[in-house]
Design a protein around this motif. Structure first.
Motif, mmCIF file in Angstrom:
data_model
loop_
_atom_site.group_PDB
_atom_site.id
_atom_site.type_symbol
_atom_site.label_atom_id
_atom_site.label_comp_id
_atom_site.label_asym_id
_atom_site.label_seq_id
_atom_site.Cartn_x
_atom_site.Cartn_y
_atom_site.Cartn_z
ATOM 1 N N GLU A 60 -7.571 7.375 3.456
ATOM 2 C CA GLU A 60 -6.498 7.063 4.396
ATOM 3 C C GLU A 60 -6.850 5.757 5.101
ATOM 4 O O GLU A 60 -8.011 5.523 5.412
ATOM 5 C CB GLU A 60 -6.366 8.154 5.453
ATOM 6 C CG GLU A 60 -6.081 9.526 4.891
ATOM 7 C CD GLU A 60 -6.161 10.583 5.970
ATOM 8 O OE1 GLU A 60 -5.103 10.981 6.468
ATOM 9 O OE2 GLU A 60 -7.296 10.976 6.309
ATOM 10 N N TRP A 114 -6.551 -6.743 -7.992
ATOM 11 C CA TRP A 114 -6.048 -6.132 -6.761
ATOM 12 C C TRP A 114 -6.716 -6.762 -5.540
ATOM 13 O O TRP A 114 -6.055 -7.097 -4.567
ATOM 14 C CB TRP A 114 -6.268 -4.624 -6.784
ATOM 15 C CG TRP A 114 -5.934 -3.939 -5.488
ATOM 16 C CD1 TRP A 114 -6.819 -3.517 -4.542
ATOM 17 C CD2 TRP A 114 -4.644 -3.615 -4.985
ATOM 18 N NE1 TRP A 114 -6.157 -2.932 -3.485
ATOM 19 C CE2 TRP A 114 -4.815 -2.983 -3.732
ATOM 20 C CE3 TRP A 114 -3.348 -3.783 -5.480
ATOM 21 C CZ2 TRP A 114 -3.743 -2.529 -2.975
ATOM 22 C CZ3 TRP A 114 -2.288 -3.322 -4.705
ATOM 23 C CH2 TRP A 114 -2.493 -2.708 -3.474
ATOM 24 N N GLU A 163 -10.116 11.646 -1.188
ATOM 25 C CA GLU A 163 -8.964 11.231 -0.387
ATOM 26 C C GLU A 163 -9.333 9.969 0.365
ATOM 27 O O GLU A 163 -10.491 9.773 0.741
ATOM 28 C CB GLU A 163 -8.560 12.330 0.598
ATOM 29 C CG GLU A 163 -7.332 12.011 1.428
ATOM 30 C CD GLU A 163 -6.089 11.747 0.584
ATOM 31 O OE1 GLU A 163 -5.686 10.561 0.512
ATOM 32 O OE2 GLU A 163 -5.528 12.684 -0.001
ATOM 33 N N ALA A 222 1.786 0.632 -4.394
ATOM 34 C CA ALA A 222 0.345 0.546 -4.696
ATOM 35 C C ALA A 222 0.147 0.746 -6.189
ATOM 36 O O ALA A 222 0.743 1.632 -6.797
ATOM 37 C CB ALA A 222 -0.429 1.589 -3.896
ATOM 38 N N HIS A 245 0.815 -1.219 0.000
ATOM 39 C CA HIS A 245 0.000 0.000 0.000
ATOM 40 C C HIS A 245 0.848 1.269 0.000
ATOM 41 O O HIS A 245 0.314 2.368 0.053
ATOM 42 C CB HIS A 245 -0.948 0.015 1.210
ATOM 43 C CG HIS A 245 -2.122 -0.883 1.029
ATOM 44 N ND1 HIS A 245 -2.075 -2.231 1.292
ATOM 45 C CD2 HIS A 245 -3.372 -0.622 0.573
ATOM 46 C CE1 HIS A 245 -3.250 -2.759 1.029
ATOM 47 N NE2 HIS A 245 -4.057 -1.817 0.584
ATOM 48 N N GLN A 278 3.392 4.289 -1.333
ATOM 49 C CA GLN A 278 3.314 5.161 -2.500
ATOM 50 C C GLN A 278 4.007 4.547 -3.710
ATOM 51 O O GLN A 278 3.530 4.671 -4.833
ATOM 52 C CB GLN A 278 3.926 6.523 -2.178
ATOM 53 C CG GLN A 278 3.757 7.524 -3.286
ATOM 54 C CD GLN A 278 4.232 8.914 -2.882
ATOM 55 O OE1 GLN A 278 4.787 9.100 -1.799
ATOM 56 N NE2 GLN A 278 4.023 9.871 -3.737
ATOM 57 N N GLN A 317 -9.062 -3.942 -10.810
ATOM 58 C CA GLN A 317 -9.629 -3.903 -9.459
ATOM 59 C C GLN A 317 -9.839 -5.316 -8.907
ATOM 60 O O GLN A 317 -9.478 -5.599 -7.769
ATOM 61 C CB GLN A 317 -10.951 -3.123 -9.436
ATOM 62 C CG GLN A 317 -11.493 -2.915 -8.037
ATOM 63 C CD GLN A 317 -10.612 -2.019 -7.184
ATOM 64 O OE1 GLN A 317 -10.026 -1.059 -7.680
ATOM 65 N NE2 GLN A 317 -10.509 -2.299 -5.909
ATOM 66 N N ARG A 372 -5.251 3.407 -7.587
ATOM 67 C CA ARG A 372 -5.382 4.789 -7.109
ATOM 68 C C ARG A 372 -6.228 5.621 -8.074
ATOM 69 O O ARG A 372 -7.102 6.382 -7.660
ATOM 70 C CB ARG A 372 -3.995 5.420 -6.913
ATOM 71 C CG ARG A 372 -3.210 4.784 -5.762
ATOM 72 C CD ARG A 372 -1.980 5.597 -5.378
ATOM 73 N NE ARG A 372 -1.156 6.006 -6.504
ATOM 74 C CZ ARG A 372 -0.106 5.324 -6.970
ATOM 75 N NH1 ARG A 372 0.240 4.177 -6.407
ATOM 76 N NH2 ARG A 372 0.597 5.790 -7.984
ATOM 77 N N PRO A 392 -0.906 1.939 -9.651
ATOM 78 C CA PRO A 392 -1.436 3.222 -10.119
ATOM 79 C C PRO A 392 -2.886 3.121 -10.618
ATOM 80 O O PRO A 392 -3.676 4.042 -10.426
ATOM 81 C CB PRO A 392 -0.494 3.622 -11.259
ATOM 82 C CG PRO A 392 0.730 2.800 -11.069
ATOM 83 C CD PRO A 392 0.320 1.563 -10.340
ATOM 84 N N ILE A 412 -9.959 4.647 -7.769
ATOM 85 C CA ILE A 412 -10.561 5.203 -6.551
ATOM 86 C C ILE A 412 -10.963 6.653 -6.795
ATOM 87 O O ILE A 412 -12.076 7.062 -6.465
ATOM 88 C CB ILE A 412 -9.587 5.073 -5.356
ATOM 89 C CG1 ILE A 412 -9.469 3.598 -4.946
ATOM 90 C CG2 ILE A 412 -10.020 5.949 -4.193
ATOM 91 C CD1 ILE A 412 -8.336 3.307 -3.984
ATOM 92 N N ARG A 413 -10.073 7.396 -7.402
ATOM 93 C CA ARG A 413 -10.388 8.808 -7.695
ATOM 94 C C ARG A 413 -11.492 8.926 -8.747
ATOM 95 O O ARG A 413 -12.328 9.821 -8.676
ATOM 96 C CB ARG A 413 -9.134 9.537 -8.140
ATOM 97 C CG ARG A 413 -8.172 9.768 -6.992
ATOM 98 C CD ARG A 413 -7.038 10.704 -7.398
ATOM 99 N NE ARG A 413 -6.217 10.992 -6.249
ATOM 100 C CZ ARG A 413 -5.034 10.410 -6.014
ATOM 101 N NH1 ARG A 413 -4.554 9.519 -6.852
ATOM 102 N NH2 ARG A 413 -4.343 10.730 -4.941
#
Length: 98
Positions: A31, A67, A29, A14, A9, A11, A64, A19, A16, A22-23
């Motif tokens: 966490e 993952w 955001e 993880a 997880h 930077q 996904q 990420r 790309p 998700i966006r």
């Protein structure tokens, strides 16, 4: 096992595509906090965010499913479990009220 979960997880490790996915469903955001073996996720979203619809969209994005199978080895779940099955919404019951 926890150190490996942290590493995948990080930077640099993880994926790309995850990420970006998700966006792309509207999450601003995300966490994840750890205490022992328990994880707690804080997700920042727009006020009109629909969690169920976003999780359904997320489940069908590129890589996904791969993952979810990859990280299932760290979680007490079936490899085919989706993010929606692993992460559950909580009800806030207290805050400092101003």
């Amino acid at each position: 096992m926890i150190a490996e979960y942290r590493r995948v997880h990080s930077q640099t490790e993880a994926w790309p595509e995850i990420r970006a996915g998700i966006r792309s469903v509207g999450i601003l955001e995300m966490e994840i906090y750890i205490q022992g073996h328990q994880l707690f996720m804080i997700v920042e979203t727009p006020a009109d965010f629909d969690w169920e619809m976003a999780m359904e969209r997320l489940a069908h994005l590129p890589r996904q499913e791969e993952w979810e199978q990859f990280v299932s080895r760290f979680q007490e779940c079936a490899p085919e479990s989706t993010s929606a099955e692993k992460w559950k919404m909580m009800e806030r019951m207290f805050y400092l009220y101003d």
